[in-house]
Design a protein around this motif. Sequence first.
Motif: not given
Lengths: 155, 277
Positions: B113, B138, B141-143, B146, B273
């Motif tokens: 990660t 987002t 890169g966050i979804h 997580f 991530i």
Amino acid sequence: MRQILSQCLTYICCCLIQFCLGEYNTSKYFPNIALIVIIYIAFTKGALHAELFGFFFGITIDSLSIDIFGSKAITLTIIGYIFGKILIKFNKDQIITQCTIVFLASILYLAIIHSMYYISSSNRILNYPYYVILIATITTVAFTPIIFNILKKLG
Amino acid sequence: MYKQHHHKYEDIIFCLLFFFCLYCISIRNKSLIICIRRFICNILSTSIYKTTKVMSFKDDLAIIRTIKFLRKENTEYKTRNKQLIDQLRNYIVIYEEYKKLLQLFQIKPIKNTTSVFARMFIRDCNEWYKYIIIDKGTSHGIHNGFPVLIFNKQQNELCALGRIQETYKTVSKVILITKSLTLFPVMIKNKNIHCLAEGNDSNILNITYIPKDANVKHGDKIIISSLSSIFQCGILVGIITKVLKAKSGDHFKTAKAKVYFDNNIIHQAIVLIPFKS
């Protein structure tokens, strides 16, 4: 004794001018004082004095700069020797002759230095644009009669 | 007309000087020569600087102090760099061994990660132990799903905070581990006792499904279990504050654990991530 002192003084003055104003100056168009002095010595004293002056000045400048160690020493020694040998055939009092000789010496100097950098795969000096080299050479030639007159008066 | 001089030894001297120069060129890369030249250049560069710029004695001292400080800093960085190189070398050896073991035992590899540091800017009083809003979304890169961690200064370790529930372009909503109906597998540190942690809308977690005969005491640390699909195994969760006795006929007992992140005011959260190889 007076002659030795005079030569030492010339050497020190030449070193100071070249280092303080030339080598570490932001301007790249500063005349090559050492080259003019070597040509003058080659004119007046002959090959031996010219090559010795060239060698000592070159080794000093090599020690104090970050260029290839020995490159300027060998270049100035060769120039001192060659021009000391051939200058007997020329009329040295004419300004045109002095300028032509210094111009040729500058070309030879640049050719040797560039070749040395090329051989040693160091492109530091080759990064200079051609117009910079041309202007530096012209400045050296332009300063030749003045420095020759000063040196002549100093004896 | 200038007078021309001739010396019979000028050719010999020229040859000697020429070969000496060649020798100088050949030894230019020797460490001693480089060292001496650097030393001279260092001295000269300071003196040349003086000739081009009028400086006071105070400025000179400041420069000397700066040079001294930079050299010291450089030495420290070199030492640190060496240590890191050693650590990296050890890590590579361990990683190779780990890969071999994974193949041998056919285990699913650990997910690598990367960390995204986010600042918390909304925490509703009514939902204090339920949600927080962080300033990364987002576009960073966050979804959803997580894991979100927080750095515990007292333990000097990362501890579990929650997981991403909703994501927008620049913000995300984090559901905290303390929210009611939140269940996740945990284990007692150093005791290999697997159990479940359940949120309670407070800073206390209910630890359930502890085997009746398990040696669980006050002060035991709770960490994320290897069964967790969200968090990485071994991340701190909380500390046991109370162990309840099992009811007659029950095979399991329960305990209460205080979450670690409650001791900190949540300023910065760390979103893990998955690393794209």
